[in-house]
Design an enzyme around this catalytic site. Structure first.
Site, PDB file in Angstrom:
ATOM      1  N   ASP A   1      94.449  70.790   8.812  1.00  0.00           N
ATOM      2  CA  ASP A   1      95.011  71.524   9.953  1.00  0.00           C
ATOM      3  C   ASP A   1      96.531  71.650   9.799  1.00  0.00           C
ATOM      4  O   ASP A   1      97.229  70.656   9.686  1.00  0.00           O
ATOM      5  CB  ASP A   1      94.667  70.737  11.233  1.00  0.00           C
TER       6      ASP A   1
ATOM      7  N   SER B   1      92.974  71.214  20.641  1.00  0.00           N
ATOM      8  CA  SER B   1      94.293  71.804  20.542  1.00  0.00           C
ATOM      9  C   SER B   1      95.061  71.595  21.853  1.00  0.00           C
ATOM     10  O   SER B   1      95.228  70.448  22.269  1.00  0.00           O
ATOM     11  CB  SER B   1      94.147  73.288  20.200  1.00  0.00           C
TER      12      SER B   1
ATOM     13  N   HIS C   1      92.265  73.857  11.626  1.00  0.00           N
ATOM     14  CA  HIS C   1      92.397  73.651  13.068  1.00  0.00           C
ATOM     15  C   HIS C   1      91.083  73.880  13.840  1.00  0.00           C
ATOM     16  O   HIS C   1      90.785  73.152  14.780  1.00  0.00           O
ATOM     17  CB  HIS C   1      93.496  74.568  13.611  1.00  0.00           C
TER      18      HIS C   1
END
Ligand SMILES: *[C@@H]1O[C@H](CO)[C@@H](O)[C@H](O)[C@H]1NC(C)=O
Ligand SMILES: *[C@@H]1O[C@H](CO)[C@@H](O)[C@H](O)[C@H]1NC(C)=O
Ligand SMILES: *[C@@H]1O[C@H](CO)[C@@H](O)[C@H](O)[C@H]1NC(C)=O
Ligand SMILES: *[C@@H]1O[C@H](CO)[C@@H](O)[C@H](O)[C@H]1NC(C)=O
Length: 826
Positions: free
Chosen positions: A769, A678, A801
């Site tokens: 995601d 991320s 995610h």
């Protein structure tokens, strides 16, 4: 060909300088792959290393040997041995929640502890309950007598004991159209089983966000949050639209889609709006709580402590869009969504009905906003005497637009006579800390609160929080506002509270090199905050010898990193040192190093045990886990220094931390890799572009690589604006970014540095995601590939995610381990 690959791998391993020379080469190959389509690869400028080990060749070599495409022919043995060790790590059970049941005897209590375990074959997590008696002797030593076997709990989404501890609610959500089941258990039997049809409501929320399941004091009602019933859809038959809708007998008709409804994004894409319900336990009757507008999403419901049937709950507004226009944005991991506490004094609308039948269309108040002056209020808890309503606020996150920030704790003096008119004053209990002085309290960072967090004085709460790179347990007196650290002060370990047992605490402690261990804390002196912690012996299985010895061979320390070149404009709190956790082998100083970066960016890697990180250092690596400025646990000024400066300040902090361990001679600078997910993937891809000679390998999990692409595809486009422009970005945020915005986003994205990258990079992507859609990672990976940089990409079709399905998590970290071994050796 296989031989050639081996030779060149060896060359790369020893970082032969020639391997980094750029060659001008133009190759064009067309090859049929067994079972695969024609593959064409054209490269212009290619480094020798990448010719030797391009993904295509590695997988062709694998295919030649009849191996699956995922396995690199040169790394088969590594793949096999690492997967064996990773399985041993996965087998270690995790401690979940605990519930304490008091008895009349002061020196005795009972506890239930939930234990989780990954089942790789079934690709799910299993849950077990273990019972224990806790007995305290006069000498203050504590004895735990555990039941001989755990019991598996399957198909249960939530477990909620009643206030007296004599009943237990089990929630069984169904995955298909069958009814939701609520089971009420007594001491030795199932007392009541209530089936609730999907037309009444869908699954109960059990997500620790909207989740709220609360027994009233008399144990006659349970209030809870569940998905609203399905909305009616338009019906069509041979004659067109059916105005009367669908009746039971209808055939030859079909349901249309109707309007698309916005959801709360990541992890909520298949969830309907959370709504409030109350069930009468003896009759099984379920009633929706009336007159809550659909523009509010409700959660965290509790009963108010008086004989009236009032409810207190949190409601999130749907108006998160441009200048407060209606737009739900992603809420998972995002504490910056405006929310407030409400009271519903007449949840069934009975008073309202009564006054209607009595003929006076009287104004009956159905919902009262309790925190009108605060942009955020959640986790409501009443003090045991009912005098105070205490709650957490993330107002600083809401007001600044940062998706996480320092929390505050507040108190409302509750009117015990049950009268509510919204004029209750809100007092601060724990304010936001801007700049912590000399290692003092950095502010509150609280992501969960016990159902019953109170000591017996009825004023002191026990809370888990983050303090620098450590998780700590705090006690807060909500009347005097005194706060102290309850977990050991001098420890670099992380501590979390599991449950409060009258004036004692059941907790769990761990470190990056120590498996979680339960502790029982006893308050030694009544006046001062002085706690004594005893280890709890548990029947949990010992880890394998291999794992025990690997953990024992390592050490860790938390390093303070002074920032480089502080500018005068920085707030004082942003000039303080940040931290990094350094894990290394006790004897072998020459191991290669992996830099580990958290996401967020407003999150933290605490010193607690992490299976994935333990697996990585067990492969013979040092870890440098950097909590760059912007992380949680260091005060609000340090946190707020990052928005507006991502891609530079955070990147420099990571390089500063790396310089420090290099200067101290702790690591070999020629063998450093980097991994992150991320925002950690944003940093990973920035670092290989901005510091191209520093990293010999990289791995990125669902990375942010191109903000101009992310802004139009993510469930949190506001994140791009706030992190690029800072606080101001909250005002600019729009669904139609200007060309200037897109330029800014592009310039500050890793993709703008792609031409400099040399580092072989592994990508792990979740196809579902919504936060950082798979297009971000794929585009960047393709862009590297067309430049001849070695890449490997694994897409998990069902993952979101977090990539946390057991098999996906396993395959991700196995591939990270093998990738680093291939490019960095040991
Ligand atoms: C709950 O159900 C019981 C049994 O049917 C009934 O006697 C009681 O009146 C109900 N309570 C309320 C408040 O509706
Ligand atoms: C909210 O703020 C306004 C203006 O600052 C003030 O007049 C009012 O009393 C406050 N309300 C509460 C409930 O604190
Ligand atoms: C907020 O903090 C929590 C706890 O560390 C973390 O799980 C979450 O990812 C953070 N969210 C963001 C957007 O940083
Ligand atoms: C980044 O995203 C934008 C918007 O989708 C796109 O136009 C551009 O091609 C992407 N890639 C690069 C290398 O800029």
């Amino acid at each position: 060909m296989v031989v050639l690959v081996r030779v060149l791998v060896a060359c790369a391993k020893f970082r032969c300088p020639a391997a980094n020379l750029l060659l001008s080469a133009s190759t064009s190959r067309v090859r049929a792959q067994p079972g695969g389509p024609l593959l064409r690869q054209r490269t212009s400028k290619v480094s020798l290393r990448s010719i030797a080990m391009s993904t295509t060749q590695a997988s062709e070599a694998a295919a030649d040997k009849g191996l699956p495409l995922a396995v690199d022919a040169t790394m088969i043995d590594e793949y096999a041995s690492q997967s064996k060790l990773l399985q041993e790590f996965v087998k270690i059970p995790t401690i979940g929640k605990a519930w304490i049941f008091n008895s009349k005897d002061d020196d005795m209590s009972k506890a239930v502890v939930s234990i989780g375990k990954s089942d790789l074959l079934a690709n799910k997590r299993r849950q077990f309950l273990l019972n224990t008696h806790i007995s305290k002797s006069p000498s203050k030593s504590v004895d735990f007598q555990w039941s001989p076997f755990p019991t598996e709990i399957s198909g249960v989404s939530a477990i909620v004991p009643s206030p007296s501890g004599e009943k237990l609610l089990l929630v069984r959500n169904s995955e298909d159209d069958s009814p939701t089941k609520l089971e009420i258990w007594g001491p030795c039997q199932l007392e009541n089983e209530i089936h609730i049809a999907k037309s009444v409501h869908g699954s109960l929320y059990t997500d620790e966000w909207f989740e709220g399941i609360s027994w009233n004091q008399e144990e006659t009602f349970i209030a809870y949050v569940a998905e609203e019933p399905p909305q009616p859809k338009p019906v069509f038959n041979d004659y067109g639209f059916k105005k009367e809708g669908l009746s039971e007998k209808d055939c030859k008709s079909w349901k249309g889609q109707g309007d698309w409804e916005e959801t709360w994004g990541e992890t909520y894409s298949k969830k309907r709006i959370p709504a409030l319900f109350v069930i009468n336990i003896s009759s099984g009757e379920v009633r929706p709580v009336k007159q809550i507008p659909r523009s509010l999403s409700v959660g965290q419901v509790i009963w108010a402590p008086s004989s009236s049937y009032s409810l207190v709950f949190v409601a999130w507004s749907s108006d998160n869009g441009f200048q407060g226009t209606p737009r739900k944005l992603g809420i998972k991991y995002c504490y910056n969504r405006p929310c407030a506490l409400y009271a519903a004094p007449d949840p069934f609308g009975q008073e309202a009905e009564k006054s209607l039948t009595e003929g006076n269309k009287g104004e009956t108040t159905t919902m009262i906003k309790l925190t009108a002056n605060l942009s955020s209020a959640f986790f409501p808890r009443f003090s045991p005497d009912g005098k105070y309503l205490v709650f957490i606020s993330a107002k600083s996150a809401v007001d600044s637009g940062a998706h996480n920030a320092t929390n505050s704790l507040h108190r409302i003096e509750w009117c015990t006579d049950g009268k509510l008119d919204g004029s209750l004053g809100v007092a601060d209990v724990v304010p936001i800390v801007l700049c912590p002085k000399d290692n003092c309290f950095p502010g509150l960072y609280c992501f969960g609160l016990l159902r019953d967090p109170w000591l017996t004085d009825g004023q002191t709460m026990i809370i888990s929080s983050v303090w620098g790179s450590r998780e700590v347990i705090l006690s807060v007196n909500v009347v005097s506002c005194e706060l102290s650290r309850v977990s050991p002060q001098d420890s670099d370990y992380s501590w979390n509270v599991l449950a409060v047992d009258k004036n004692n605490i059941l907790a769990v402690s761990s470190s990056l090199i120590t498996l979680p261990q339960m502790y029982y804390g006893i308050k030694v002196s009544q006046t001062e905050s002085n706690w004594e912690w005893q280890g709890v012996s548990t029947p949990f299985p010992k880890p394998s010898d291999k794992i025990s010895s690997v953990l024992a061979e390592h050490k860790f320390s938390i390093l303070k990193i002074p920032i480089s070149n502080p500018s005068d404009e920085l707030a004082n709190g942003a000039k303080l040192p940040f931290e990094a956790i350094f894990v290394s082998h006790k004897d072998s100083a020459s191991n290669p190093t992996i830099v580990v970066l958290h996401g967020g960016p407003h999150s933290v890697y605490p010193s607690s045990y992490s299976k994935s990180l333990a697996f990585l250092f067990s492969q013979g690596y040092n870890l440098l886990v950097v909590n760059y400025r912007g992380s949680l646990g260091f005060g609000e000024e340090a946190l707020q220094s990052l928005p507006g400066n991502i891609g530079s300040q955070d990147v420099n902090d990571v390089l500063t931390a790396l310089d420090l361990v290099i200067k101290r001679g702790l690591i070999d600078p020629s063998r450093v890799a980097v991994v992150g997910g991320s925002h950690g993937g944003f940093l990973t891809t920035h670092l290989i572009g901005q510091a191209p000679d520093t990293f010999v390998a990289a791995a990125a999990r669902n990375p942010v690589c191109n903000l101009s692409l992310m802004v139009g595809t993510s469930d949190i486009p506001d994140w791009c604006f706030v992190e690029i422009y800072g606080k101001e970005g909250k005002k600019y945020f729009s669904e139609s970014p200007s060309v200037d915005d897109l330029c800014q986003f592009h310039q500050k994205s890793p993709i703008s540095h792609i031409a400099k990258v040399k580092t072989p990079t592994l990508f792990l992507l979740g196809a579902q995601d919504l936060r950082v859609p798979v297009s971000n990672g794929l585009q960047y990976a393709r862009a590297l590939k067309e430049r001849g940089i070695e890449t490997k990409t694994i897409v998990f079709p069902e993952d979101i995610h977090g990539i946390d399905k057991p098999q996906s998590d396993f395959e991700s970290f196995l591939n990270i381990g093998v990738w680093f071994k291939k490019h960095m050796g040991k």
